[in-house]
Design a protein around this motif. Structure first.
Motif, short mmCIF file in Angstrom:
data_model
loop_
_atom_site.label_atom_id
_atom_site.label_comp_id
_atom_site.label_asym_id
_atom_site.label_seq_id
_atom_site.Cartn_x
_atom_site.Cartn_y
_atom_site.Cartn_z
N THR A 12 91.65 -2.16 114.07
CA THR A 12 92.99 -2.43 114.57
C THR A 12 92.90 -2.59 116.09
OG1 THR A 12 95.27 -1.63 114.51
CG2 THR A 12 93.57 0.03 114.81
N ASN A 13 93.85 -3.29 116.67
CA ASN A 13 93.96 -3.40 118.13
C ASN A 13 92.82 -4.18 118.80
OD1 ASN A 13 96.09 -2.58 119.70
ND2 ASN A 13 94.85 -1.06 120.78
N VAL A 14 92.04 -4.92 118.01
CA VAL A 14 90.87 -5.60 118.57
C VAL A 14 91.23 -6.98 119.14
CG1 VAL A 14 90.09 -6.69 116.41
CG2 VAL A 14 88.41 -5.96 118.10
N GLY A 15 92.41 -7.50 118.73
CA GLY A 15 92.84 -8.79 119.27
C GLY A 15 93.13 -9.86 118.22
N LYS A 16 93.39 -9.46 116.99
CA LYS A 16 93.68 -10.45 115.93
C LYS A 16 94.93 -11.27 116.25
CE LYS A 16 94.05 -7.26 112.77
NZ LYS A 16 93.67 -6.09 113.57
N THR A 17 95.96 -10.60 116.75
CA THR A 17 97.21 -11.32 117.03
C THR A 17 97.01 -12.29 118.19
OG1 THR A 17 98.46 -9.39 116.29
CG2 THR A 17 99.67 -11.05 117.52
N GLN A 54 106.36 -6.93 115.03
CA GLN A 54 106.14 -7.53 116.35
C GLN A 54 105.04 -8.59 116.30
OE1 GLN A 54 104.41 -5.57 119.83
NE2 GLN A 54 106.48 -5.44 120.68
N ASP A 55 104.02 -8.35 115.46
CA ASP A 55 102.95 -9.35 115.33
C ASP A 55 103.51 -10.67 114.81
OD1 ASP A 55 101.16 -7.50 116.18
OD2 ASP A 55 99.91 -7.50 114.37
N ALA A 56 104.32 -10.57 113.73
CA ALA A 56 104.88 -11.80 113.15
C ALA A 56 105.76 -12.51 114.17
CB ALA A 56 105.67 -11.46 111.89
N VAL A 114 96.66 -16.95 109.08
CA VAL A 114 97.11 -15.69 108.48
C VAL A 114 96.41 -14.54 109.18
CG1 VAL A 114 97.34 -14.39 106.33
CG2 VAL A 114 97.38 -16.90 106.26
N GLU A 115 97.20 -13.63 109.74
CA GLU A 115 96.60 -12.47 110.42
C GLU A 115 96.56 -11.28 109.47
OE1 GLU A 115 98.56 -10.75 113.92
OE2 GLU A 115 97.24 -9.01 113.69
N GLY A 116 95.39 -10.66 109.39
CA GLY A 116 95.24 -9.48 108.53
C GLY A 116 95.88 -8.25 109.14
N PHE A 174 84.52 -12.89 120.10
CA PHE A 174 84.52 -11.64 120.86
C PHE A 174 85.73 -11.65 121.79
CE2 PHE A 174 80.13 -12.20 119.56
CZ PHE A 174 79.92 -10.96 118.95
N ASN A 175 86.44 -10.55 121.82
CA ASN A 175 87.68 -10.51 122.60
C ASN A 175 87.59 -9.51 123.74
OD1 ASN A 175 90.36 -11.15 123.28
ND2 ASN A 175 91.11 -9.39 122.13
N ARG A 176 88.29 -9.84 124.80
CA ARG A 176 88.41 -8.98 125.98
C ARG A 176 87.06 -8.71 126.63
NH1 ARG A 176 93.37 -4.68 125.28
NH2 ARG A 176 94.33 -5.64 127.07
N SER A 204 84.04 -16.36 123.30
CA SER A 204 84.52 -15.05 123.78
C SER A 204 85.77 -15.27 124.61
CB SER A 204 83.47 -14.40 124.69
OG SER A 204 82.29 -14.18 123.97
N LEU A 205 86.75 -14.41 124.43
CA LEU A 205 87.97 -14.47 125.23
C LEU A 205 87.93 -13.36 126.28
CD1 LEU A 205 91.07 -14.89 122.87
CD2 LEU A 205 90.08 -16.59 124.41
N PRO A 206 88.22 -13.71 127.51
CA PRO A 206 88.34 -12.66 128.53
C PRO A 206 89.76 -12.06 128.49
CG PRO A 206 88.73 -14.78 129.51
CD PRO A 206 88.49 -15.04 128.05
N1 ATP Z 1 92.29 -11.29 125.59
C1 ATP Z 1 93.30 -10.46 125.88
N2 ATP Z 1 93.88 -10.48 127.11
C2 ATP Z 1 94.90 -9.64 127.41
N3 ATP Z 1 95.40 -8.74 126.55
C3 ATP Z 1 94.88 -8.68 125.32
C4 ATP Z 1 93.80 -9.54 124.93
N4 ATP Z 1 93.47 -9.24 123.65
C5 ATP Z 1 94.29 -8.27 123.26
N5 ATP Z 1 95.14 -7.92 124.25
C6 ATP Z 1 96.17 -6.89 124.19
O1 ATP Z 1 95.61 -5.79 123.46
C7 ATP Z 1 96.54 -5.31 122.50
C8 ATP Z 1 95.93 -5.45 121.11
O2 ATP Z 1 95.74 -6.81 120.80
P1 ATP Z 1 96.28 -7.41 119.42
O3 ATP Z 1 97.70 -6.98 119.22
O4 ATP Z 1 96.01 -8.87 119.42
O5 ATP Z 1 95.32 -6.64 118.40
P2 ATP Z 1 95.39 -6.68 116.81
O6 ATP Z 1 93.98 -6.66 116.32
O7 ATP Z 1 96.25 -7.79 116.37
O8 ATP Z 1 96.10 -5.29 116.48
P3 ATP Z 1 96.78 -4.85 115.09
O9 ATP Z 1 95.69 -4.21 114.29
O10 ATP Z 1 97.83 -3.86 115.54
O11 ATP Z 1 97.37 -6.06 114.43
C9 ATP Z 1 97.84 -6.10 122.70
O12 ATP Z 1 98.69 -5.38 123.55
C10 ATP Z 1 97.37 -7.37 123.38
O13 ATP Z 1 98.35 -7.94 124.21
#
Ligand code: ATP
Ligand code: MG
Length: 245
Positions: A12-17, A54-56, A114-116, A174-176, A204-206
């Protein structure tokens, strides 16, 4: 037939959204009729009969979609695994309803994102995990991971779980990742993960400037995603039909 991609992650919270929204922005810019879906969401807010994910909401803003009931068919208030949230709220995760919503949504768009929820092994109900939902939707996946210490283990576990269950893995994002002061792990991990798994690394996303989830601001997400992510590899064999017209 509508095609699409399921965006999963190592956690969770890794950046899927963020990844899902970035892809939606880039495809919309190409003129693709792109739809989004968050099939199961927990931690929703608002009144009981009108719970909001909030994701949707963020994804629908990115894709400019207007079909909230179909895009977010299963919502729960408690920020828990869906099976537990459903139990506490005396509901259940209605998988046939989710799949019906997915098929309805397919009729309206050329490409669905589709986001998991969490990762592949998050339980939705007894003996049924996110991985089962992906199988039932028939979608390939992208794995979103971090690149720092621990990423080799997390990413390979996710890739293995996917492959064992017969899922097609299009690649890893790869995110962040740091753009300055890279850790040694961040420099070396993407190649190690690719070499060990054979799975393509799609980019990779910064940290994206101006990105604010809470008030649906995308900042430079579209530009950064286009520059750094191999979008055509996410699209796979359908890439040619989704080029900018
Ligand atoms: N590349 C990025 N740049 C800036 N902020 C980011 C980045 N990636 C993620 N975040 C921030 O980190 C948090 C988690 O990212 P995100 O919501 O995309 O994760 P998720 O995997 O969708 O989480 P969840 O499991 O809750 O669905 C959010 O507040 C998002 O704005
Ligand atoms: Mg999310």
């Amino acid at each position: 037939m509508t095609v699409g991609i399921f965006i999963t992650g190592t956690d969770t919270n890794v950046g899927k959204t963020v990844v899902s929204a970035g892809l939606a922005l880039v495809l919309r810019d190409r003129g693709v009729r792109v739809g989004v879906m968050k099939p199961v969401a927990t931690g929703c807010y608002g009144r009981d009969e009108r719970l909001i994910s909030q994701d949707a909401a963020f994804l629908m803003e990115a894709a400019q979609n207007e079909r909230p009931p179909l895009a977010s068919p299963a919502r729960f208030r408690n920020p828990l695994s869906p099976n537990v949230a459903a139990l506490l709220e005396k509901k259940e995760v209605d998988v046939p309803f989710i799949l019906k919503s997915y098929r309805q949504l397919q009729k309206h768009y050329d490409f669905l994102i589709v986001e998991g929820i969490g990762g592949l092994m998050v339980p939705l109900k007894k003996d049924y995990y996110v991985a089962n939902l992906i199988r039932d939707m028939g979608l390939p996946i992208v794995i979103v991971s971090h690149a720092g210490l621990g990423a080799i283990n997390h990413t390979l576990l996710t890739a293995d779980a996917a492959i064992i269950r017969g899922l097609e893995v299009r690649g890893i994002i790869f995110n962040r990742v740091s753009v300055a002061n890279y850790s040694l792990a961040e420099i070396t991990n993407p190649k190690v993960i690719h070499d060990l798994s054979g799975i393509p690394v799609l980019g990779s996303l910064p940290e994206v400037e101006g990105l604010h989830r809470e008030n649906c601001q995308f900042g430079r997400l579209k530009e950064v995603f286009r520059e750094r992510i191999q979008v055509d590899k996410i699209l796979g064999p359908n890439a040619a039909s989704f080029q900018r017209i």
